[in-house]
Scaffold this motif. Structure first.
Motif, PDB file in Angstrom:
ATOM      1  N   ALA A   1       0.834  -1.205   0.000  1.00 33.44           N
ATOM      2  CA  ALA A   1       0.000   0.000   0.000  1.00 33.44           C
ATOM      3  C   ALA A   1       0.871   1.258   0.000  1.00 33.44           C
ATOM      4  CB  ALA A   1      -0.933  -0.009   1.207  1.00 33.44           C
ATOM      5  N   HIS A   2       1.953   1.238   0.783  1.00 32.09           N
ATOM      6  CA  HIS A   2       2.867   2.381   0.785  1.00 32.09           C
ATOM      7  C   HIS A   2       3.521   2.570  -0.585  1.00 32.09           C
ATOM      8  CE1 HIS A   2       2.444   2.418   5.141  1.00 32.09           C
ATOM      9  NE2 HIS A   2       3.160   3.525   5.185  1.00 32.09           N
ATOM     10  N   PHE A   3       3.881   1.451  -1.209  1.00 38.61           N
ATOM     11  CA  PHE A   3       4.493   1.554  -2.539  1.00 38.61           C
ATOM     12  C   PHE A   3       3.522   2.153  -3.545  1.00 38.61           C
ATOM     13  CE2 PHE A   3       5.193  -0.200  -6.773  1.00 38.61           C
ATOM     14  CZ  PHE A   3       6.504   0.196  -7.012  1.00 38.61           C
ATOM     15  N   LEU A   4       2.268   1.700  -3.518  1.00 38.36           N
ATOM     16  CA  LEU A   4       1.266   2.224  -4.460  1.00 38.36           C
ATOM     17  C   LEU A   4       0.997   3.703  -4.215  1.00 38.36           C
ATOM     18  CD1 LEU A   4      -1.376  -0.663  -4.724  1.00 38.36           C
ATOM     19  CD2 LEU A   4       0.396  -0.011  -6.374  1.00 38.36           C
ATOM     20  N   LEU A   5       0.925   4.089  -2.935  1.00 37.71           N
ATOM     21  CA  LEU A   5       0.721   5.503  -2.634  1.00 37.71           C
ATOM     22  C   LEU A   5       1.886   6.342  -3.162  1.00 37.71           C
ATOM     23  CD1 LEU A   5      -0.694   5.406   1.017  1.00 37.71           C
ATOM     24  CD2 LEU A   5      -1.887   6.197  -1.037  1.00 37.71           C
ATOM     25  N   GLY A   6       3.101   5.846  -2.961  1.00 27.28           N
ATOM     26  CA  GLY A   6       4.266   6.560  -3.466  1.00 27.28           C
ATOM     27  C   GLY A   6       4.277   6.648  -4.980  1.00 27.28           C
ATOM     28  N   PHE A   7       3.891   5.549  -5.635  1.00 27.65           N
ATOM     29  CA  PHE A   7       3.871   5.540  -7.095  1.00 27.65           C
ATOM     30  C   PHE A   7       2.791   6.477  -7.628  1.00 27.65           C
ATOM     31  CE2 PHE A   7       2.640   3.661 -11.220  1.00 27.65           C
ATOM     32  CZ  PHE A   7       3.874   3.743 -11.862  1.00 27.65           C
ATOM     33  N   GLY A   8       1.633   6.459  -6.974  1.00 30.49           N
ATOM     34  CA  GLY A   8       0.553   7.352  -7.402  1.00 30.49           C
ATOM     35  C   GLY A   8       0.930   8.812  -7.240  1.00 30.49           C
ATOM     36  N   TYR A   9       1.595   9.137  -6.118  1.00 30.06           N
ATOM     37  CA  TYR A   9       2.010  10.523  -5.901  1.00 30.06           C
ATOM     38  C   TYR A   9       3.126  10.912  -6.858  1.00 30.06           C
ATOM     39  CZ  TYR A   9       2.709  14.853  -3.328  1.00 30.06           C
ATOM     40  OH  TYR A   9       2.778  16.183  -2.986  1.00 30.06           O
ATOM     41  N   TYR A  10       3.960   9.947  -7.232  1.00 34.91           N
ATOM     42  CA  TYR A  10       5.015  10.222  -8.216  1.00 34.91           C
ATOM     43  C   TYR A  10       4.401  10.583  -9.573  1.00 34.91           C
ATOM     44  CZ  TYR A  10       8.390   9.214 -11.878  1.00 34.91           C
ATOM     45  OH  TYR A  10       9.160   9.284 -13.003  1.00 34.91           O
ATOM     46  N   LEU A  11       3.382   9.824 -10.001  1.00 33.09           N
ATOM     47  CA  LEU A  11       2.722  10.132 -11.273  1.00 33.09           C
ATOM     48  C   LEU A  11       2.108  11.529 -11.244  1.00 33.09           C
ATOM     49  CD1 LEU A  11       0.921   6.742 -12.105  1.00 33.09           C
ATOM     50  CD2 LEU A  11       3.036   7.659 -13.096  1.00 33.09           C
ATOM     51  N   TYR A  12       1.544  11.873 -10.083  1.00 35.17           N
ATOM     52  CA  TYR A  12       0.927  13.203  -9.963  1.00 35.17           C
ATOM     53  C   TYR A  12       1.985  14.312 -10.065  1.00 35.17           C
ATOM     54  CZ  TYR A  12      -1.089  17.295  -7.687  1.00 35.17           C
ATOM     55  OH  TYR A  12      -1.491  18.572  -7.397  1.00 35.17           O
ATOM     56  N   THR A  13       3.052  14.221  -9.286  1.00 35.91           N
ATOM     57  CA  THR A  13       4.072  15.270  -9.269  1.00 35.91           C
ATOM     58  C   THR A  13       4.842  15.329 -10.593  1.00 35.91           C
ATOM     59  OG1 THR A  13       5.619  13.737  -8.202  1.00 35.91           O
ATOM     60  CG2 THR A  13       4.363  15.221  -6.775  1.00 35.91           C
ATOM     61  N   PHE A  14       5.045  14.154 -11.223  1.00 39.57           N
ATOM     62  CA  PHE A  14       5.753  14.153 -12.506  1.00 39.57           C
ATOM     63  C   PHE A  14       4.912  14.807 -13.580  1.00 39.57           C
ATOM     64  CE2 PHE A  14       6.974  12.286 -16.583  1.00 39.57           C
ATOM     65  CZ  PHE A  14       8.341  12.512 -16.568  1.00 39.57           C
ATOM     66  N   THR A  15       3.595  14.563 -13.550  1.00 37.80           N
ATOM     67  CA  THR A  15       2.698  15.145 -14.557  1.00 37.80           C
ATOM     68  C   THR A  15       2.575  16.656 -14.364  1.00 37.80           C
ATOM     69  OG1 THR A  15       1.420  13.085 -14.664  1.00 37.80           O
ATOM     70  CG2 THR A  15       0.368  15.086 -15.516  1.00 37.80           C
TER      71      THR A  15
ATOM     72  N   ASP B   1       4.574  18.800 -12.121  1.00 39.96           N
ATOM     73  CA  ASP B   1       5.796  19.585 -11.928  1.00 39.96           C
ATOM     74  C   ASP B   1       7.035  18.959 -12.559  1.00 39.96           C
ATOM     75  OD1 ASP B   1       4.369  21.426 -10.347  1.00 39.96           O
ATOM     76  OD2 ASP B   1       4.646  20.177  -8.551  1.00 39.96           O
ATOM     77  N   HIS B   2       6.901  17.784 -13.160  1.00 42.14           N
ATOM     78  CA  HIS B   2       8.031  17.084 -13.771  1.00 42.14           C
ATOM     79  C   HIS B   2       9.169  16.869 -12.775  1.00 42.14           C
ATOM     80  CE1 HIS B   2       6.172  17.460 -17.708  1.00 42.14           C
ATOM     81  NE2 HIS B   2       5.961  18.742 -17.445  1.00 42.14           N
ATOM     82  N   ARG B   3       8.818  16.372 -11.577  1.00 40.59           N
ATOM     83  CA  ARG B   3       9.842  16.149 -10.556  1.00 40.59           C
ATOM     84  C   ARG B   3       9.497  14.925  -9.711  1.00 40.59           C
ATOM     85  NH1 ARG B   3       8.329  17.931  -5.413  1.00 40.59           N
ATOM     86  NH2 ARG B   3       6.296  19.015  -5.351  1.00 40.59           N
ATOM     87  N   LEU B   4      10.498  14.454  -8.991  1.00 41.98           N
ATOM     88  CA  LEU B   4      10.318  13.357  -8.050  1.00 41.98           C
ATOM     89  C   LEU B   4      10.209  13.941  -6.650  1.00 41.98           C
ATOM     90  CD1 LEU B   4      10.279  10.312  -7.345  1.00 41.98           C
ATOM     91  CD2 LEU B   4      12.771  10.411  -7.216  1.00 41.98           C
ATOM     92  N   SER B   5       9.063  13.767  -6.017  1.00 36.49           N
ATOM     93  CA  SER B   5       8.807  14.382  -4.725  1.00 36.49           C
ATOM     94  C   SER B   5       9.511  13.617  -3.595  1.00 36.49           C
ATOM     95  CB  SER B   5       7.302  14.413  -4.455  1.00 36.49           C
ATOM     96  OG  SER B   5       7.033  14.793  -3.127  1.00 36.49           O
ATOM     97  N   SER B   6       9.885  14.353  -2.547  1.00 35.64           N
ATOM     98  CA  SER B   6      10.466  13.716  -1.363  1.00 35.64           C
ATOM     99  C   SER B   6       9.444  12.830  -0.649  1.00 35.64           C
ATOM    100  CB  SER B   6      10.982  14.789  -0.390  1.00 35.64           C
ATOM    101  OG  SER B   6       9.929  15.658   0.006  1.00 35.64           O
ATOM    102  N   ILE B   7       8.163  13.165  -0.777  1.00 33.30           N
ATOM    103  CA  ILE B   7       7.112  12.318  -0.181  1.00 33.30           C
ATOM    104  C   ILE B   7       7.099  10.953  -0.848  1.00 33.30           C
ATOM    105  CG2 ILE B   7       4.625  12.077   0.139  1.00 33.30           C
ATOM    106  CD1 ILE B   7       4.414  15.069   0.428  1.00 33.30           C
ATOM    107  N   THR B   8       7.289  10.935  -2.164  1.00 29.33           N
ATOM    108  CA  THR B   8       7.355   9.666  -2.877  1.00 29.33           C
ATOM    109  C   THR B   8       8.532   8.830  -2.390  1.00 29.33           C
ATOM    110  OG1 THR B   8       6.311  10.560  -4.862  1.00 29.33           O
ATOM    111  CG2 THR B   8       7.663   8.581  -5.130  1.00 29.33           C
ATOM    112  N   ILE B   9       9.670   9.482  -2.244  1.00 29.13           N
ATOM    113  CA  ILE B   9      10.857   8.771  -1.749  1.00 29.13           C
ATOM    114  C   ILE B   9      10.603   8.217  -0.350  1.00 29.13           C
ATOM    115  CG2 ILE B   9      13.278   9.025  -1.097  1.00 29.13           C
ATOM    116  CD1 ILE B   9      13.526  11.146  -3.273  1.00 29.13           C
ATOM    117  N   PHE B  10       9.946   9.024   0.497  1.00 29.68           N
ATOM    118  CA  PHE B  10       9.632   8.573   1.866  1.00 29.68           C
ATOM    119  C   PHE B  10       8.707   7.357   1.845  1.00 29.68           C
ATOM    120  CE2 PHE B  10       6.496   8.675   5.298  1.00 29.68           C
ATOM    121  CZ  PHE B  10       7.323   8.449   6.391  1.00 29.68           C
ATOM    122  N   LEU B  11       7.664   7.400   1.017  1.00 28.67           N
ATOM    123  CA  LEU B  11       6.706   6.290   0.959  1.00 28.67           C
ATOM    124  C   LEU B  11       7.368   5.023   0.427  1.00 28.67           C
ATOM    125  CD1 LEU B  11       3.532   8.164  -0.335  1.00 28.67           C
ATOM    126  CD2 LEU B  11       3.827   7.111   1.912  1.00 28.67           C
TER     127      LEU B  11
END
Length: 292
Positions: free
Chosen positions: A242-256, A258-268
């Motif tokens: 579940a943590h991995f999916l949340l991180g992946f979902g937030y990564y898709l959002y931030t990449f779309t 702001d075109h970046r990898l969020s620290s929240i994604t790295i944390f998750l």
């Protein structure tokens, strides 16, 4: 079917253990019924630091009393009874009048069919309250998912067990009220066959020692204990995923956006790996716990 488990020799093959704390209103009648049904059985009442006449009434009714110097908990009383019991088969039941001694023959009959533990399973009409009934159904479903078998009553204290099998897990049993949960999960984890026999539990005589608010957190902890006792990875793996999916979902959002990898994604993602590794280590510890 009482005869196969008792005989005319001096060897006691059936022990009945009743943990009791301030149960003077009910314990005498319960012991008398047990003595009438099984005159040759060993009946042990573990007096858990009672402040009333529980111990003396039990002795007068024909039981052997194990005196705890102070209240150590229901689970501690169960362990004391199991250590003192001399029978090859032990029946555990409450001393408050909820469990009918007339149900014991049915439990013993199922035990003779090849099971190592038979649990008296209460129906919905036998629950002490609506809240506890809902909680017990939740525990049953969670435990059934963990073990891959249907568990009809995880918290019932009315059960017949093979004494040698039960004593293997004394070191795992808590001193509180969750000993039935631990015992059930331990038997399934060890591959010992468990059966359920329907019973009707009467309303207890006297005042219950369980408090809804005081014991609410303790019962919540039991849920996690179920998972870590039986198969930790079955509990930790979905949480890690579940943590991995949340991180992946937030990564898709931030990449779309702001075109970046969020620290929240790295944390998750880091949390996902950490949780998985904790589950893996817990699984190895569990294996050692059940190693004879």
């Amino acid at each position: 079917m009482t005869q196969p488990l008792t005989n005319a020799t001096d060897d006691i093959t059936l022990s009945i253990v009743l943990p009791a704390k301030n149960e003077s209103q009910a314990v005498g009648g319960t012991v008398e019924k047990l003595r009438a049904l099984y005159p040759d059985a060993e009946i042990l009442v573990v007096n858990d630091g009672s402040t009333d006449d529980t111990g003396s009434i039990s002795e007068a009714a024909g039981a052997t009393v194990i005196w705890q110097p102070y209240s150590m908990g229901n689970g501690a009383a169960i362990k004391a009874g199991a250590r003192h019991a001399t029978g090859k088969v032990i029946v555990f039941m409450d001393a408050d009048g909820q469990h009918d001694p007339a149900d014991i023959p049915r439990l013993l009959e199922r035990l003779e069919q090849g099971f190592d533990m038979v649990v008296g399973a209460r129906g919905n009409d036998s629950q002490a309250s609506v809240g506890r009934g809902v909680a017990n159904r939740f525990y049953n479903r969670l435990a059934s998912w963990m073990v891959g078998q249907r568990i009809q009553d995880l918290t019932s204290g009315f059960r017949a067990v093979k004494a040698d099998k039960f004593r293997e897990f004394l070191h795992l049993l808590p001193n509180g009220f969750s000993y039935p949960t631990t015992t059930t999960m331990a038997f399934f984890r060890a591959g010992y066959p468990v059966a359920y026999e329907p019973i009707v539990a009467a309303k207890r005589i006297g005042k219950s020692h369980i408090r809804l608010f005081r014991d609410g957190i303790r019962f919540l902890l039991i849920i996690f204990k179920i998972g870590t006792l039986y198969s930790p990875l079955k509990l930790f793996l979905p949480i890690a995923f579940a943590h991995f999916l949340l991180g992946f979902g937030y990564y898709l959002y931030t990449f779309t956006v702001d075109h970046r990898l969020s620290s929240i994604t790295i944390f998750l993602w880091s949390a996902s790996v950490t949780i998985f590794l904790i589950g893996l280590v817990s699984e190895q510890i569990t294996q050692l716990m059940y190693k004879k």
